[in-house]
Design a protein around this motif. Structure first.
Motif, PDB file in Angstrom:
ATOM      1  N   ARG A  20      28.963  36.074  28.563  1.00  0.00           N
ATOM      2  CA  ARG A  20      29.233  35.897  30.144  1.00  0.00           C
ATOM      3  C   ARG A  20      30.608  36.512  30.436  1.00  0.00           C
ATOM      4  NH1 ARG A  20      27.290  31.877  33.732  1.00  0.00           N
ATOM      5  NH2 ARG A  20      29.434  31.110  33.678  1.00  0.00           N
ATOM      6  N   GLN A  21      31.740  36.084  29.141  1.00  0.00           N
ATOM      7  CA  GLN A  21      32.884  36.630  29.310  1.00  0.00           C
ATOM      8  C   GLN A  21      33.056  38.304  29.337  1.00  0.00           C
ATOM      9  OE1 GLN A  21      36.042  34.900  29.078  1.00  0.00           O
ATOM     10  NE2 GLN A  21      37.449  36.293  28.575  1.00  0.00           N
ATOM     11  N   LEU A  22      32.133  38.747  28.163  1.00  0.00           N
ATOM     12  CA  LEU A  22      31.863  40.053  28.040  1.00  0.00           C
ATOM     13  C   LEU A  22      31.436  41.024  29.152  1.00  0.00           C
ATOM     14  CD1 LEU A  22      32.082  42.580  25.824  1.00  0.00           C
ATOM     15  CD2 LEU A  22      29.791  42.074  25.432  1.00  0.00           C
ATOM     16  N   ARG A  23      30.555  40.360  29.875  1.00  0.00           N
ATOM     17  CA  ARG A  23      29.918  40.941  31.172  1.00  0.00           C
ATOM     18  C   ARG A  23      30.977  41.030  32.164  1.00  0.00           C
ATOM     19  NH1 ARG A  23      24.786  42.844  31.662  1.00  0.00           N
ATOM     20  NH2 ARG A  23      25.952  43.618  33.852  1.00  0.00           N
ATOM     21  N   SER A  24      32.051  40.273  32.549  1.00  0.00           N
ATOM     22  CA  SER A  24      32.734  40.282  33.347  1.00  0.00           C
ATOM     23  C   SER A  24      33.812  41.623  33.122  1.00  0.00           C
ATOM     24  CB  SER A  24      33.888  39.149  33.424  1.00  0.00           C
ATOM     25  OG  SER A  24      34.686  39.042  32.315  1.00  0.00           O
ATOM     26  N   HIS A  65      33.123  35.102  42.141  1.00  0.00           N
ATOM     27  CA  HIS A  65      33.677  35.748  43.314  1.00  0.00           C
ATOM     28  C   HIS A  65      34.900  36.756  42.677  1.00  0.00           C
ATOM     29  CE1 HIS A  65      35.765  34.830  47.306  1.00  0.00           C
ATOM     30  NE2 HIS A  65      35.657  36.247  47.315  1.00  0.00           N
ATOM     31  N   ARG A  66      35.979  36.447  41.844  1.00  0.00           N
ATOM     32  CA  ARG A  66      36.796  37.348  41.459  1.00  0.00           C
ATOM     33  C   ARG A  66      36.002  38.700  41.048  1.00  0.00           C
ATOM     34  NH1 ARG A  66      39.224  32.969  39.088  1.00  0.00           N
ATOM     35  NH2 ARG A  66      38.490  33.509  37.035  1.00  0.00           N
ATOM     36  N   ALA A 106      36.297  42.518  42.125  1.00  0.00           N
ATOM     37  CA  ALA A 106      36.776  43.561  41.270  1.00  0.00           C
ATOM     38  C   ALA A 106      35.837  44.789  41.308  1.00  0.00           C
ATOM     39  CB  ALA A 106      36.897  43.002  39.832  1.00  0.00           C
ATOM     40  N   LEU A 107      34.585  44.400  41.340  1.00  0.00           N
ATOM     41  CA  LEU A 107      33.340  45.529  41.516  1.00  0.00           C
ATOM     42  C   LEU A 107      33.594  46.017  42.773  1.00  0.00           C
ATOM     43  CD1 LEU A 107      30.428  43.882  40.067  1.00  0.00           C
ATOM     44  CD2 LEU A 107      31.558  45.417  38.878  1.00  0.00           C
ATOM     45  N   ALA A 108      34.212  45.508  43.886  1.00  0.00           N
ATOM     46  CA  ALA A 108      34.206  46.377  45.055  1.00  0.00           C
ATOM     47  C   ALA A 108      35.777  47.097  45.364  1.00  0.00           C
ATOM     48  CB  ALA A 108      34.085  45.306  46.262  1.00  0.00           C
ATOM     49  N   ASP A 136      33.992  38.209  51.171  1.00  0.00           N
ATOM     50  CA  ASP A 136      34.234  36.797  51.043  1.00  0.00           C
ATOM     51  C   ASP A 136      33.055  35.846  51.654  1.00  0.00           C
ATOM     52  OD1 ASP A 136      36.561  37.167  49.488  1.00  0.00           O
ATOM     53  OD2 ASP A 136      37.983  37.008  51.368  1.00  0.00           O
ATOM     54  N   ALA A 137      32.666  36.454  52.696  1.00  0.00           N
ATOM     55  CA  ALA A 137      31.519  35.731  53.386  1.00  0.00           C
ATOM     56  C   ALA A 137      30.189  35.666  52.778  1.00  0.00           C
ATOM     57  CB  ALA A 137      31.317  36.405  54.846  1.00  0.00           C
ATOM     58  N   VAL A 138      29.936  36.848  52.167  1.00  0.00           N
ATOM     59  CA  VAL A 138      28.727  36.790  51.141  1.00  0.00           C
ATOM     60  C   VAL A 138      29.018  35.969  50.155  1.00  0.00           C
ATOM     61  CG1 VAL A 138      27.101  38.283  49.925  1.00  0.00           C
ATOM     62  CG2 VAL A 138      28.015  39.054  52.132  1.00  0.00           C
ATOM     63  N   ALA A 139      29.986  36.033  49.538  1.00  0.00           N
ATOM     64  CA  ALA A 139      30.385  35.072  48.240  1.00  0.00           C
ATOM     65  C   ALA A 139      30.308  33.476  48.680  1.00  0.00           C
ATOM     66  CB  ALA A 139      31.797  35.321  47.731  1.00  0.00           C
ATOM     67  N   ARG A 140      30.573  33.247  49.852  1.00  0.00           N
ATOM     68  CA  ARG A 140      30.462  31.710  50.140  1.00  0.00           C
ATOM     69  C   ARG A 140      29.378  31.461  50.409  1.00  0.00           C
ATOM     70  NH1 ARG A 140      35.063  33.114  53.205  1.00  0.00           N
ATOM     71  NH2 ARG A 140      34.083  33.541  55.158  1.00  0.00           N
TER      72      ARG A 140
END
Length: 291
Positions: free
Chosen positions: A187-191, A88-89, A93-95, A75-79
């Motif tokens: 971009r939607q597909l990559r998620s 961020h989501r 998800a990857l983590a 969360d800190a890295v995302a900020r």
């Protein structure tokens, strides 16, 4: 062994995702002084680490996919990296912190009959059911009245909305400003694809996109993710009718094939008078692919 390999690939995917976003930021974006002595683009790893409250070594390992991380650190890295809500989501998800795994690209192309009935009732709104990799699974009468009939495209991976918009001139004549739509769909597909590293269906699609439009390789290599944004588009029917404005939306489906979505185009009656074009007599009653 397979589970360990998948976890390793997800960590590598997260690291690459964070690195790509780090390289897009300038020092000024995060309140740091900029200098002319920088040789690498974007922020330095030590700057991201300091702003996120972690050590340089830890953040370096995170980008290299060598360590797991806590939700608090991510969360800190995302900020620090100024990730929007969608990015961020995706990082979470990857983590392994977000529920729900993306569907595989090779799910069976079977659509609930109720879906076909539903979109067939939208007599003035072109609509298509898309699979996890944006393959066209079903379409309505209004769709083939505006767009080329997907039934004429082999269902071997080429009956795919991204491939058709990026590489087929007939589809580009219907939607002349196709580039921003393709970028958003990709971009939607990559998620989804990033959450299933090594998925052969997604990999084949990206390979086909690169083969069809190699000059757009920067698009296919981009690590951006995002939700498809509703928009107004101008469509010129392949049957030669007057161009018309449509509102284009991507809707999640409540049932049907896992990961399916519906792309619907609603006529914008407020911008121009609606015309009562009857469906062509040679249009199929529904878009269920024929054998």
């Amino acid at each position: 062994m397979a589970t360990m390999k998948a976890a390793s690939e997800l960590r590598l995917g997260l690291g690459g995702f964070l690195r790509a976003h780090r390289e897009r930021l300038s020092p000024g974006d995060v309140g740091l002084p900029d200098t002319a002595r920088r040789r690498a683009k974007g922020l330095r790893r030590e700057e991201v680490a300091a702003l996120s409250g972690v050590s340089v070594a830890w953040y370096t390992w995170l980008e290299q996919g060598r360590v797991d991380t806590s939700r608090q650190v991510l969360d800190a890295v995302a900020r620090t990296l100024r990730l929007d809500d969608t990015a961020h989501r995706h990082a979470l998800a990857l983590a392994g912190f977000a529920p729900g795994e993306a569907a595989a690209a090779d799910v069976p192309a079977v659509v609930e009959p109720g879906f076909v009935d539903m979109i067939d009732r939208w007599s003035d709104s072109p609509a298509v059911v898309l699979g996890p990799a944006l393959d066209l699974l079903a379409w309505n009468r209004a769709y083939v009245d505006v767009w080329p009939d997907p039934a004429g495209v082999p269902a071997d991976g080429r009956r795919n909305l991204l491939l058709l918009l990026a590489g087929d001139e007939a589809h580009q004549r219907v939607l002349s400003e196709w580039e921003p739509v393709v970028v958003d769909l990709y971009r939607q597909l990559r998620s989804r694809a990033d959450r299933r590293p090594g998925d052969e269906g997604f990999e084949r699609l990206t390979a086909r996109l690169r083969s069809a439009r190699p000059e757009l390789d920067d698009w296919w290599a981009c690590r951006s993710v995002g939700d498809f944004a509703p928009r107004t588009v101008r469509l010129t029917s392949h049957r030669g009718r007057t161009p018309r404005s449509y509102g284009m939306n991507l809707l999640l489906t409540p049932q049907g094939p896992e990961g399916a979505v519906i792309l619907v185009m609603t006529p914008k009656s407020l911008t121009e008078p609606a015309t009562k074009d009857s469906p062509s007599p040679d249009a199929p009653a529904s878009g269920v692919p024929r054998p």
